[in-house]
Design a protein around this motif. Structure first.
Motif, mmCIF file in Angstrom:
data_model
loop_
_atom_site.group_PDB
_atom_site.id
_atom_site.type_symbol
_atom_site.label_atom_id
_atom_site.label_comp_id
_atom_site.label_asym_id
_atom_site.label_seq_id
_atom_site.Cartn_x
_atom_site.Cartn_y
_atom_site.Cartn_z
ATOM 1 N N PHE A 145 40.823 32.426 38.433
ATOM 2 C CA PHE A 145 39.671 32.707 37.093
ATOM 3 C C PHE A 145 38.275 32.770 37.696
ATOM 4 N N ALA A 146 37.568 33.783 37.538
ATOM 5 C CA ALA A 146 36.259 34.106 37.866
ATOM 6 C C ALA A 146 35.184 34.238 36.856
ATOM 7 N N MET A 147 34.243 33.549 36.709
ATOM 8 C CA MET A 147 33.376 33.896 35.566
ATOM 9 C C MET A 147 31.899 34.092 35.946
ATOM 10 N N ARG A 148 31.056 34.646 35.172
ATOM 11 C CA ARG A 148 29.721 34.981 35.522
ATOM 12 C C ARG A 148 29.043 34.864 34.125
ATOM 13 N N LEU A 149 27.880 34.490 34.192
ATOM 14 C CA LEU A 149 26.725 34.342 33.325
ATOM 15 C C LEU A 149 25.429 35.172 33.877
ATOM 16 N N SER A 150 25.095 36.301 33.142
ATOM 17 C CA SER A 150 24.102 37.098 33.522
ATOM 18 C C SER A 150 22.830 37.381 32.814
ATOM 19 N N ASP A 151 21.923 37.237 33.489
ATOM 20 C CA ASP A 151 20.340 37.757 32.795
ATOM 21 C C ASP A 151 19.829 39.014 33.237
ATOM 22 N N PRO A 152 20.439 40.107 32.425
ATOM 23 C CA PRO A 152 19.961 41.424 32.864
ATOM 24 C C PRO A 152 18.471 41.841 32.884
ATOM 25 N N ARG A 153 17.645 40.781 32.163
ATOM 26 C CA ARG A 153 16.239 41.163 32.105
ATOM 27 C C ARG A 153 15.590 40.709 33.612
ATOM 28 N N THR A 154 16.420 39.609 34.300
ATOM 29 C CA THR A 154 15.780 39.283 35.643
ATOM 30 C C THR A 154 16.851 39.762 36.717
ATOM 31 N N ALA A 155 18.181 40.217 36.410
ATOM 32 C CA ALA A 155 19.056 40.756 37.356
ATOM 33 C C ALA A 155 19.353 39.623 38.144
ATOM 34 N N THR A 156 19.768 38.396 37.317
ATOM 35 C CA THR A 156 20.270 37.278 38.086
ATOM 36 C C THR A 156 21.545 36.744 37.556
ATOM 37 N N ALA A 157 22.304 36.281 38.132
ATOM 38 C CA ALA A 157 23.386 35.475 37.362
ATOM 39 C C ALA A 157 23.990 34.186 38.012
ATOM 40 N N ILE A 158 24.888 33.485 37.169
ATOM 41 C CA ILE A 158 25.449 32.432 37.679
ATOM 42 C C ILE A 158 27.012 32.702 37.978
ATOM 43 N N ASP A 159 27.643 32.538 39.070
ATOM 44 C CA ASP A 159 28.883 32.744 39.448
ATOM 45 C C ASP A 159 29.718 31.493 39.588
ATOM 46 N N HIS A 160 31.102 31.577 39.224
ATOM 47 C CA HIS A 160 32.143 30.688 39.730
ATOM 48 C C HIS A 160 33.541 31.059 39.587
ATOM 49 N N ALA A 161 33.971 30.663 40.451
ATOM 50 C CA ALA A 161 35.646 31.026 40.449
ATOM 51 C C ALA A 161 36.462 29.808 40.887
ATOM 52 N N TYR A 162 37.788 29.864 40.314
ATOM 53 C CA TYR A 162 38.618 28.739 40.853
ATOM 54 C C TYR A 162 40.114 29.250 40.817
ATOM 55 N N ASP A 163 40.799 28.737 41.654
ATOM 56 C CA ASP A 163 42.445 29.061 41.912
ATOM 57 C C ASP A 163 43.058 28.222 40.819
ATOM 58 N N ILE A 164 44.162 28.651 40.471
ATOM 59 C CA ILE A 164 44.809 27.806 39.527
ATOM 60 C C ILE A 164 46.109 27.499 40.148
ATOM 61 N N GLU A 165 46.644 26.152 40.554
ATOM 62 C CA GLU A 165 47.925 25.889 40.986
ATOM 63 C C GLU A 165 48.784 25.246 40.143
ATOM 64 N N THR A 166 49.921 25.771 39.576
ATOM 65 C CA THR A 166 50.607 25.523 38.557
ATOM 66 C C THR A 166 51.872 24.580 38.964
ATOM 67 N N LEU A 167 51.921 23.297 38.520
ATOM 68 C CA LEU A 167 52.773 22.259 38.677
ATOM 69 C C LEU A 167 54.159 22.523 37.808
ATOM 70 N N PRO A 168 55.266 22.245 38.341
ATOM 71 C CA PRO A 168 56.493 22.381 37.918
ATOM 72 C C PRO A 168 56.663 21.341 36.672
ATOM 73 N N VAL A 169 57.282 22.040 35.402
ATOM 74 C CA VAL A 169 57.730 20.966 34.429
ATOM 75 C C VAL A 169 58.943 20.283 34.729
ATOM 76 N N VAL A 170 59.167 19.050 35.110
ATOM 77 C CA VAL A 170 60.462 18.398 35.390
ATOM 78 C C VAL A 170 60.926 17.719 34.190
ATOM 79 N N ASN A 171 62.228 17.841 33.640
ATOM 80 C CA ASN A 171 62.925 17.245 32.663
ATOM 81 C C ASN A 171 63.807 16.104 32.956
#
Length: 223
Positions: free
Chosen positions: A197-223
């Motif tokens: 999941f990669a996300m961005r908050l951008s300010d078009p007036r100043t052409a700047t942005a805050i970015d961050h991304a993270y990988d998602i590891e799915t753990l198994p559901v064990v019954n």
């Protein structure tokens, strides 16, 4: 329980914040038709609508993170890009974050679902006072990796979300040490899990942005 976050600010200096409270503002769409669309998206997953809007959900400070990789239980969670307010001793700061949520749990309890997954924040922040006059112009974007392909998942502007200070006032203010996730924008193609999941908050007036991304590891559901 507290968590210490570290931000690089647009003032060129670091901001260290000890998080004592995490608030997730939900159902914050400014336009009724867009809000109804989001409610319909969740209803398709069996998630009930709100009793009133907006609602403020509490989550433990321990779920707030700035990680680049998170672990979730089972394959039914997904992220949501959101503007995030950070209350520090010197006032409010703005960043971008993801209200990662377990959708299966959300179908029977939204408050419990908010506690089930991490709330991932970026590592940069802007002083709110310096962008407050153009908040509606700021843009949000999320891109996700699904089956090896990156796709646009969410796009929108803060004009689609209730004014941030209105959300703060509705909660009764944000004491120092509080993080507030302020709501999201519509999803393209339906709510679904992803590997990244990669996300961005951008300010078009100043052409700047805050970015961050993270990988998602799915753990198994064990019954």
């Amino acid at each position: 329980m507290t968590v210490v976050l570290n931000f690089q600010t647009n003032h060129g200096r670091p901001l260290d914040l000890t998080v004592r409270d995490c608030v997730v503002a939900g159902w914050t769409g400014r336009d009724k038709s867009a809000l109804d669309h989001h409610i319909e998206e969740l209803a398709a997953l069996g998630i009930p609508g709100p009793s009133h809007v907006p609602l403020y959900y509490r989550a433990a400070a321990g779920v707030v993170t700035q990680a680049y990789r998170v672990q979730v239980l089972g394959g039914e969670s997904s992220g949501e890009v959101e503007p995030v307010l950070i209350s520090a001793d010197d006032g409010l700061w703005l960043t971008v974050g993801s209200d990662h949520t377990d959708r299966k749990v959300e179908a029977y309890s939204i408050p419990v679902s908010k506690q089930m997954c991490p709330k991932v924040l970026a590592r940069d922040a802007w002083k709110l006072d310096e962008v407050i006059d153009r908040l509606d112009e700021l843009t949000l974007e999320a891109r996700v990796m699904i089956d090896g392909a990156e796709v646009v998942y969410q796009t929108g502007t803060l004009a689609m979300i209730r004014p941030l200070m209105e959300l703060v006032d509705g909660y009764g203010g944000l004491p120092s040490g509080t993080v507030m996730l302020c709501g999201t924008v519509p999803v393209t193609g339906g709510i679904r899990p992803a590997d990244r999941f990669a996300m961005r908050l951008s300010d078009p007036r100043t052409a700047t942005a805050i970015d961050h991304a993270y990988d998602i590891e799915t753990l198994p559901v064990v019954n």
